[in-house]
Design an enzyme around this catalytic site. Sequence first.
Site, short mmCIF file in Angstrom:
data_model
loop_
_atom_site.label_atom_id
_atom_site.label_comp_id
_atom_site.label_asym_id
_atom_site.label_seq_id
_atom_site.Cartn_x
_atom_site.Cartn_y
_atom_site.Cartn_z
N HIS A 152 14.41 -16.87 -23.09
CA HIS A 152 15.58 -16.18 -23.60
C HIS A 152 16.65 -16.77 -23.66
O HIS A 152 16.51 -17.76 -23.05
CB HIS A 152 15.97 -14.68 -22.27
CG HIS A 152 16.04 -15.00 -21.29
ND1 HIS A 152 14.91 -16.14 -19.97
CD2 HIS A 152 17.13 -15.65 -20.65
CE1 HIS A 152 15.92 -16.45 -19.16
NE2 HIS A 152 16.54 -15.27 -18.76
N HIS A 154 20.86 -16.10 -24.36
CA HIS A 154 22.27 -14.74 -24.34
C HIS A 154 22.66 -15.13 -25.71
O HIS A 154 22.64 -16.32 -25.89
CB HIS A 154 22.18 -15.73 -23.05
CG HIS A 154 21.64 -15.96 -21.95
ND1 HIS A 154 22.22 -15.07 -20.89
CD2 HIS A 154 20.77 -16.56 -21.43
CE1 HIS A 154 21.98 -15.04 -19.81
NE2 HIS A 154 21.28 -15.94 -20.02
#
Length: 166
Positions: A152, A154
């Site tokens: 992922h 950010h």
Amino acid sequence: MIKRSSNSNSSSRLAVISSHFSTVSPPQKSPILTSMAASSEKEAALAALPSDSPTIFDKIINKEIPSKVVFEDDKVLAFRDISPQAPTHILIIPKVKDGLTGLSQAEERHCDILGRLLYTAKLVAKQEGLDDGFRIVINDGPNGCQSVYHIHVHLLGGRQMNWPPG
């Protein structure tokens, strides 16, 4: 599977993971609370076991856990982090993990989705009005403070970032 080496690690990990279930915006944090949160994030990362098992992000993708989605297409999902570290803090994830639990697991076959994650970050930053700049962070492994093993990105913005970051 969660490693349970001590009650402290287990409860810290549980606290961080359970914080991802909340859809209510947290109140403004004091510097002391921010420091404590950073400490618990480190503890959660150290307690997490790298795994290709389903994660909380899989439940978000499958709409089993609510999230504040800001962008979605057939390949990626972007949603607001429930424990924001900046005025704008959005997580961008691939909808299909395909063995990509972290950046260190990337193979040549992942080039398209890795590029898609970064391009989506650019699109979302524009959508969020981050015209003065933003930061992209990808945590990898325990020392990189990764606590969810589903790659992922950010996206952080809305304030002046500091250097060095860690």
